[in-house]
Design a protein around this motif. Structure first.
Motif, PDB file in Angstrom:
ATOM      1  N   ARG A   1     -70.081 -54.284 -51.970  1.00  0.00           N
ATOM      2  CA  ARG A   1     -70.019 -54.057 -53.286  1.00  0.00           C
ATOM      3  C   ARG A   1     -70.510 -52.787 -53.796  1.00  0.00           C
ATOM      4  N   VAL A   2     -69.827 -52.138 -54.611  1.00  0.00           N
ATOM      5  CA  VAL A   2     -70.112 -50.809 -55.303  1.00  0.00           C
ATOM      6  C   VAL A   2     -69.918 -50.818 -56.691  1.00  0.00           C
ATOM      7  N   ASP A   3     -70.504 -49.850 -57.401  1.00  0.00           N
ATOM      8  CA  ASP A   3     -70.397 -49.911 -58.803  1.00  0.00           C
ATOM      9  C   ASP A   3     -69.316 -48.841 -59.431  1.00  0.00           C
ATOM     10  N   THR A   4     -69.166 -47.846 -58.570  1.00  0.00           N
ATOM     11  CA  THR A   4     -68.176 -46.779 -59.072  1.00  0.00           C
ATOM     12  C   THR A   4     -67.240 -46.288 -57.967  1.00  0.00           C
ATOM     13  N   ILE A   5     -66.013 -45.842 -58.541  1.00  0.00           N
ATOM     14  CA  ILE A   5     -65.220 -45.063 -57.590  1.00  0.00           C
ATOM     15  C   ILE A   5     -65.734 -44.028 -56.763  1.00  0.00           C
ATOM     16  N   THR A   6     -66.614 -43.361 -57.323  1.00  0.00           N
ATOM     17  CA  THR A   6     -67.380 -42.344 -56.498  1.00  0.00           C
ATOM     18  C   THR A   6     -68.066 -43.158 -55.331  1.00  0.00           C
ATOM     19  N   GLU A   7     -68.865 -43.939 -55.586  1.00  0.00           N
ATOM     20  CA  GLU A   7     -69.506 -44.676 -54.714  1.00  0.00           C
ATOM     21  C   GLU A   7     -68.342 -45.348 -53.427  1.00  0.00           C
ATOM     22  N   LEU A   8     -67.342 -46.046 -54.070  1.00  0.00           N
ATOM     23  CA  LEU A   8     -66.347 -46.564 -53.076  1.00  0.00           C
ATOM     24  C   LEU A   8     -65.930 -45.341 -52.240  1.00  0.00           C
ATOM     25  N   VAL A   9     -65.423 -44.250 -52.562  1.00  0.00           N
ATOM     26  CA  VAL A   9     -65.033 -43.213 -51.699  1.00  0.00           C
ATOM     27  C   VAL A   9     -66.183 -42.760 -50.666  1.00  0.00           C
ATOM     28  N   ASP A  10     -67.521 -42.622 -51.100  1.00  0.00           N
ATOM     29  CA  ASP A  10     -68.456 -42.260 -50.272  1.00  0.00           C
ATOM     30  C   ASP A  10     -68.855 -43.052 -49.323  1.00  0.00           C
ATOM     31  N   ALA A  11     -68.614 -44.533 -49.377  1.00  0.00           N
ATOM     32  CA  ALA A  11     -69.109 -45.633 -48.444  1.00  0.00           C
ATOM     33  C   ALA A  11     -67.745 -45.444 -47.528  1.00  0.00           C
ATOM     34  N   GLY A  12     -66.592 -45.312 -48.051  1.00  0.00           N
ATOM     35  CA  GLY A  12     -65.261 -45.578 -47.360  1.00  0.00           C
ATOM     36  C   GLY A  12     -65.353 -44.453 -46.089  1.00  0.00           C
ATOM     37  N   LEU A  13     -65.755 -43.103 -46.735  1.00  0.00           N
ATOM     38  CA  LEU A  13     -65.637 -42.109 -45.813  1.00  0.00           C
ATOM     39  C   LEU A  13     -66.501 -42.243 -44.705  1.00  0.00           C
ATOM     40  N   LEU A  14     -67.709 -42.588 -45.150  1.00  0.00           N
ATOM     41  CA  LEU A  14     -68.788 -42.943 -43.705  1.00  0.00           C
ATOM     42  C   LEU A  14     -68.512 -43.892 -42.878  1.00  0.00           C
ATOM     43  N   LEU A  15     -67.900 -45.210 -43.418  1.00  0.00           N
ATOM     44  CA  LEU A  15     -67.440 -46.324 -42.602  1.00  0.00           C
ATOM     45  C   LEU A  15     -66.260 -45.814 -41.758  1.00  0.00           C
ATOM     46  N   ALA A  16     -65.377 -44.935 -42.206  1.00  0.00           N
ATOM     47  CA  ALA A  16     -64.173 -44.596 -41.463  1.00  0.00           C
ATOM     48  C   ALA A  16     -64.469 -43.783 -40.582  1.00  0.00           C
ATOM     49  N   ARG A  17     -65.472 -42.874 -40.521  1.00  0.00           N
ATOM     50  CA  ARG A  17     -65.921 -41.817 -39.643  1.00  0.00           C
ATOM     51  C   ARG A  17     -66.940 -41.933 -38.752  1.00  0.00           C
ATOM     52  N   GLN A  18     -67.780 -42.784 -39.004  1.00  0.00           N
ATOM     53  CA  GLN A  18     -69.028 -42.823 -37.996  1.00  0.00           C
ATOM     54  C   GLN A  18     -69.348 -44.459 -37.658  1.00  0.00           C
ATOM     55  N   PRO A  19     -69.911 -44.632 -36.774  1.00  0.00           N
ATOM     56  CA  PRO A  19     -70.336 -46.056 -36.005  1.00  0.00           C
ATOM     57  C   PRO A  19     -71.249 -46.531 -37.021  1.00  0.00           C
ATOM     58  N   LEU A  20     -71.335 -47.794 -37.012  1.00  0.00           N
ATOM     59  CA  LEU A  20     -72.425 -48.683 -37.661  1.00  0.00           C
ATOM     60  C   LEU A  20     -73.803 -48.317 -37.245  1.00  0.00           C
ATOM     61  N   PRO A  21     -74.823 -48.368 -38.098  1.00  0.00           N
ATOM     62  CA  PRO A  21     -76.155 -48.169 -37.562  1.00  0.00           C
ATOM     63  C   PRO A  21     -76.529 -49.381 -37.126  1.00  0.00           C
ATOM     64  N   ALA A  22     -77.645 -49.279 -36.253  1.00  0.00           N
ATOM     65  CA  ALA A  22     -77.996 -50.290 -35.572  1.00  0.00           C
ATOM     66  C   ALA A  22     -79.160 -50.985 -36.220  1.00  0.00           C
ATOM     67  N   GLY A  23     -79.732 -50.272 -37.198  1.00  0.00           N
ATOM     68  CA  GLY A  23     -80.960 -50.635 -38.164  1.00  0.00           C
ATOM     69  C   GLY A  23     -81.310 -49.819 -39.114  1.00  0.00           C
ATOM     70  N   PRO A  24     -82.221 -49.742 -39.831  1.00  0.00           N
ATOM     71  CA  PRO A  24     -82.563 -49.483 -40.925  1.00  0.00           C
ATOM     72  C   PRO A  24     -83.504 -47.929 -40.850  1.00  0.00           C
ATOM     73  N   ARG A  25     -83.682 -47.504 -39.481  1.00  0.00           N
ATOM     74  CA  ARG A  25     -84.601 -46.387 -39.175  1.00  0.00           C
ATOM     75  C   ARG A  25     -83.710 -44.888 -39.196  1.00  0.00           C
ATOM     76  N   VAL A  26     -84.361 -44.001 -40.161  1.00  0.00           N
ATOM     77  CA  VAL A  26     -83.430 -42.880 -40.430  1.00  0.00           C
ATOM     78  C   VAL A  26     -84.383 -41.695 -40.134  1.00  0.00           C
ATOM     79  N   ALA A  27     -83.565 -40.609 -39.226  1.00  0.00           N
ATOM     80  CA  ALA A  27     -84.402 -39.264 -38.933  1.00  0.00           C
ATOM     81  C   ALA A  27     -83.531 -38.520 -40.214  1.00  0.00           C
ATOM     82  N   ILE A  28     -84.793 -37.417 -40.814  1.00  0.00           N
ATOM     83  CA  ILE A  28     -84.243 -36.635 -41.678  1.00  0.00           C
ATOM     84  C   ILE A  28     -84.691 -35.272 -41.215  1.00  0.00           C
ATOM     85  N   LEU A  29     -83.776 -34.505 -41.168  1.00  0.00           N
ATOM     86  CA  LEU A  29     -83.918 -32.949 -40.624  1.00  0.00           C
ATOM     87  C   LEU A  29     -83.121 -31.982 -41.402  1.00  0.00           C
ATOM     88  N   GLY A  30     -83.645 -30.795 -41.617  1.00  0.00           N
ATOM     89  CA  GLY A  30     -82.951 -29.730 -42.159  1.00  0.00           C
ATOM     90  C   GLY A  30     -83.591 -28.461 -42.659  1.00  0.00           C
TER      91      GLY A  30
END
Length: 956
Positions: A488-517
């Motif tokens: 469930r998302v609240d806006t069409i922006t979030e709809l597209v954001d989530a859709g592009l991630l789910l269409a392009r990347q595998p599902l994460p195995a858990g909530p642990r996130v590495a951040i680099l940049g």
């Protein structure tokens, strides 16, 4: 179904439209005395073999006596139903009530003989199976519990209809005839069979609309411009692979083409079949068009025309007439007031919509009830799918408009098994059948992500939508959708954001996130966003602004190889200066590192890096590029894919990034890296993917509904029947409430009325000290904060003083309605509720007691029946759940006892749908055990459950 008050009155509520196995529709209705000619005509078109199977002997024609018998029914002991298309019979079914000796009988005899006859041209369409479901529901309504059928052994098709239905049955063979007897009570298997047939039929009906072999645009104007002419041009320019026709009754004699498309004055003039008609004529002309389409054998309609339910009462009546008229001919409708449909499959290439540009082909299925939102979604996917983040696009698009017939439920049935769709995005302004949508969503979400944004959340549904009334607030409906696996998302922006991630990347195995940049500040923003989304981020790794493409590659490779990491967010800002990393080089570095560890999702947060976003999605290999690879041709546009000889053209709304897209795409099966312009958007999409992945894991083992030996289901049923005999609906008194709940092992602390101080003292002596004194007047009930409760009264003196205080504060005892109750062990106060909603079904709710939880809306919900795993998650899903688990050093509450209470209430409501509301408030959950201090139960005849009846389309 409701029982007709007169046994001979025509039962109009038995009429229904059904979708058949091949995707067409038929109408099922009772046979009456006016059907004699139709019956004779129908029988003449049945083969001699089918007649022989029906009557066990050559039976070339019906006698007058036969016609009378088969058209005169009392609708109780003798019932006949017909399936019709175009007003003509295509199949019939009949039952006759019989007694134990097999002769005609009346009630209380509960057995009937049943027999079918299906026209040969319509055999194999699932007509007999649909008729069996409906005649079975009619029989149950009339008190018949069992069917018997005698079938010749050679009639294998009919034997299969009975044996595949899923009912409990017996089979015997005698005198050369197979005798089948089966109970009509729905079983888990019969419901599973019914749902499977419904799925196949509805999916096929949508498939026929989205992949037609031929299309006629009716209302294509003679001059350029206008809706019909625009749709015709869009279909042609998209390179539709089938046959295309233009239809306009105002065409001059002799004109045979419009824009190079064969043109006719009527669909009847088309030489050959028409699978789909796109209707773009004024509303007052649509009826005539539907008739012509039906008579020509058109399979489905997309009605672009407006002027229907969205325009008021008159339009609603016109819309009802449109649906009834189309269904008469077995056609399904998308619309009216629809934006259109799109199918980007190379085998179809259909753009039967008002969208001038075909979206890029891809793996996303898109559904929008609103044409305006459909335009916005297509536009965003076009930009994000090409100019920003690559070649992810749309498989199919449906804009249903007023969704008078085909709805989101139907399209979900299609997308569930569509091999070209990996992710489903839906914009809904109403949910016509929440119970069915939840069931379909759960099944779909178990196979592929389903992302939904719902408009009109805080007001009425759009005028064009016929929806069922629901008493549930939007937050509750949203919670139930999440339980079904919907993202469930609240806006069409979030709809597209989530859709592009789910269409392009595998599902994460858990909530642990590495951040680099290469930006410390952007990394910290991403870290904070992860915490806000409930993720577990590692400290950001700052590569500094001097980081090269090789530095990004190495850092991402290390993060992906780390077993403590489930996903990686890469942050990037433009680098300035000689030797700074370029967009193409950085994209290739990230793509190659990601390709080496394809099991973990990677997201990029970029700041004004249009070139990087394009390069991320378009890198064609994981190897370093050679000089020749850096020079790429532009992607051919829409015109170059249409008709030979047409010159490519640039569209005015293209962005500079889109005009310089590389021609080559990522290798087949490679993951494209989605890029986001803000950390919050990227992390929100990741958080949704993490939650969905966890739901998928949990759904693989949903748990079980436990059995409790002390539950007295029969005793509760007898009590409910006796109570309902008093009236149609009633709220039980305290003693009746305790009695009913006691049958399910729920013990309620007695609260004795105390109209006087002496009565209070006597009640306390009966219960034993210490006691509590409570005011139960409506304005004071469950409001301890107002001071209407006195606790831990150790003796009679304290009780009498407290009684006097309450009377002085709040008024006379008759206004206070005081009660005395034995003190319960201290603990956490919670509330348990269950309600049967006419649209969504039975819902179990849980939250902490008190004004704070009510103010914050901190309540969790689950559909009934609740499994043990769902009860566990229900307790833990509220924001104030830490109070149950030893927050700030307090003693943990007995959550196992609380979960058992939830399961027992769920069982009560599931076993007895007459229990339409239960409230337990407060329930004090102590360290060991719990105490139910207040309870109320409401009984009423249960609302009709169409999901347990035969398959039907929504009535019009």
């Amino acid at each position: 179904m409701q029982t007709s008050p007169d046994r001979h009155e025509y039962p109009a509520h038995w009429e229904a439209d059904v979708v058949l196995r091949d995707g067409g529709t038929a109408r099922i209705r009772p046979i009456t005395v006016d059907d004699a000619d139709r019956l004779v005509s129908f029988y003449e078109q049945v083969s001699d073999e089918s007649k022989y199977y029906r009557f066990f002997a050559p039976y070339p024609r019906l006698s007058a006596k036969d016609v009378h018998r088969f058209t005169h029914h009392d609708f109780v002991d003798r019932v006949g139903l017909a399936a019709t298309v175009g007003g003509e019979f295509i199949a019939t079914v009949r039952y006759d009530r019989i007694g134990a000796d097999g002769t005609p009988a009346s009630a209380p005899a509960d057995e009937a003989e049943v027999a079918f006859l299906v026209q040969d041209a319509h055999q194999g369409r699932g007509v007999a199976s649909a008729l069996l479901e409906h005649i079975g529901a009619v029989a149950r309504e009339r008190g018949i519990r069992r069917f018997a059928a005698e079938v010749l052994p050679a009639n294998t098709k009919m034997i299969k209809v009975f044996t595949d239905a899923g009912y409990t049955q017996k089979r015997s063979f005698e005198d050369g005839v197979v005798r089948l007897e089966f109970d009509l009570e729905p079983t888990d298997r019969s419901l599973a069979v019914q749902y499977a047939r419904e799925h196949r039929a509805e999916a096929r009906s949508v498939q026929r609309l989205l992949a037609p072999g031929s299309v006629a645009v009716i209302g294509a104007g003679r001059t350029p411009g206008g809706v019909g002419r625009s749709v015709l041009g869009n279909i042609r320019d998209a390179g539709f692979t089938g046959r295309l026709y233009a239809v306009n009754k105002a065409l001059p004699e002799g004109r045979k083409e419009l824009d190079g498309v064969p043109a006719h004055r009527s669909v009847r003039d088309i030489d050959g079949p028409v699978d789909l008609a796109v209707v773009a004529v004024p509303a007052e002309q649509v009826t005539e068009v539907v008739t012509e389409c039906g008579e020509h054998g058109v399979q489905g309609l997309v009605v672009i025309s407006a002027g229907y339910a969205e325009s008021g009462h008159e339009g609603r009546e016109r819309q009802r007439a449109l649906v009834r008229h189309a269904r008469t001919y077995g056609m399904r409708i998308i619309g009216p007031n629809a934006f259109g449909i799109i199918n980007t499959s190379p085998q179809v290439r259909l753009n039967a919509s008002l969208a001038p540009e075909v979206p890029r082909p891809g793996r996303i299925g898109l559904f929008a009830q609103s044409g305006a939102i459909g335009i916005a979604l297509l536009s965003r996917l076009h930009r994000r799918g090409g100019g920003v983040t690559g070649v992810t696009g749309v498989s199919t698009f449906v804009s249903s408009g007023n969704r008078a017939d085909v709805s989101g439920n139907d399209v979900l049935q299609y997308w569930y098994e569509d091999p070209d769709t990996d992710v489903v995005l839906m914009y809904l302004e109403s949910i016509g059948n929440p119970r069915k949508f939840t069931r379909l969503a759960r099944r779909t979400a178990a196979a592929k992500p389903l992302v939904v944004v719902q408009g009109a959340r805080h007001g009425a549904a759009p005028q064009g939508h016929a929806v069922r009334a629901t008493r549930l607030p939007h937050a509750t409906v949203s919670a139930l959708l999440r339980q079904a696996g919907v993202i469930r998302v609240d806006t069409i922006t979030e709809l597209v954001d989530a859709g592009l991630l789910l269409a392009r990347q595998p599902l994460p195995a858990g909530p642990r996130v590495a951040i680099l940049g290469n930006s410390e500040s952007l990394g910290l923003l991403t870290y904070d966003a992860c915490l806000a989304e409930g993720l577990r981020p590692h400290p950001p790794q700052d590569l500094t602004t001097a980081a090269s493409a090789a530095d990004f590659h190495a850092a991402l490779s290390r993060a992906l190889a780390d077993d403590r990491c489930d996903a990686v967010v890469v942050t990037a800002i433009p680098a300035v200066g000689e030797g700074s990393v370029g967009d193409a080089a950085l994209a290739e570095a990230l793509r190659s590192a990601s390709a080496a560890a394809p099991g973990k999702p990677v997201l990029v947060v970029h700041v004004e890096l249009g070139g990087l976003a394009e390069a991320l999605s378009a890198a064609s290999s994981t190897a370093p590029q050679t000089g020749s690879d850096k020079t790429r041709k532009s992607t051919p546009d829409r015109a170059s894919r249409s008709e030979p000889g047409k010159q490519p053209h640039n569209t005015s709304d293209s962005t500079p990034a889109e005009e310089h897209l590389p021609a080559t795409e990522a290798p087949e099966g490679a993951h494209l890296i989605p890029a986001y312009p803000a950390a919050e958007r990227a992390v929100r999409a990741l958080g949704q993917a993490v939650a969905y992945a966890q739901w998928r894991r949990d759904a693989a083992d949903p748990g079980r509904v436990p059995e409790y030996e002390d539950i007295d289901e029969k005793g509760a049923a007898a009590l409910i029947d006796g109570l309902l005999a008093r009236g149609q609906g009633l709220t039980l008194g305290p003693d009746e409430t305790c009695d009913l709940l006691g049958h399910y092992g729920v013990q309620v602390h007695r609260a004795l009325p105390a109209p006087t101080p002496d009565a209070a003292a006597e009640a306390a002596r009966d219960l034993g000290y210490p006691v509590a004194l409570k005011a139960t007047a409506p304005h004071l009930r469950h409001r301890a904060d107002l001071g209407g409760v006195r606790l831990d009264l150790a003796d009679e003196d304290q009780l009498r003083r407290s009684y006097a205080e309450l009377a002085e504060l709040f008024g006379a005892p008759e206004e206070l309605r005081p009660v005395v109750q034995r003190m319960a062990p201290r603990g956490v106060d919670v509330v348990v509720r269950a309600v049967i909603d006419p649209a969504a079904g039975a819902v179990l709710s849980f939250g902490l007691a008190g004004a704070a939880s009510q103010l914050l809306g901190d309540t969790a919900h689950r559909l009934i029946p609740v499994t043990d795993r769902e009860a566990t998650s229900l307790v833990r899903s509220i924001r104030t759940a830490p109070l149950l688990f030893g927050w700030r050093g307090s003693a943990p509450a007995d959550t196992r006892a609380l979960e058992e209470l939830l399961l027992r209430v769920s069982r009560l409501v599931d076993d007895h749908p007459e229990v339409v509301a239960v409230t337990l408030e407060p329930v004090v959950v102590a360290s060991h055990g719990l105490s139910v201090l207040g309870a109320s139960v409401r009984l009423a005849p249960p609302p009709a459950r169409d999901d347990l009846g035969p398959r039907t389309l929504p009535a019009y």
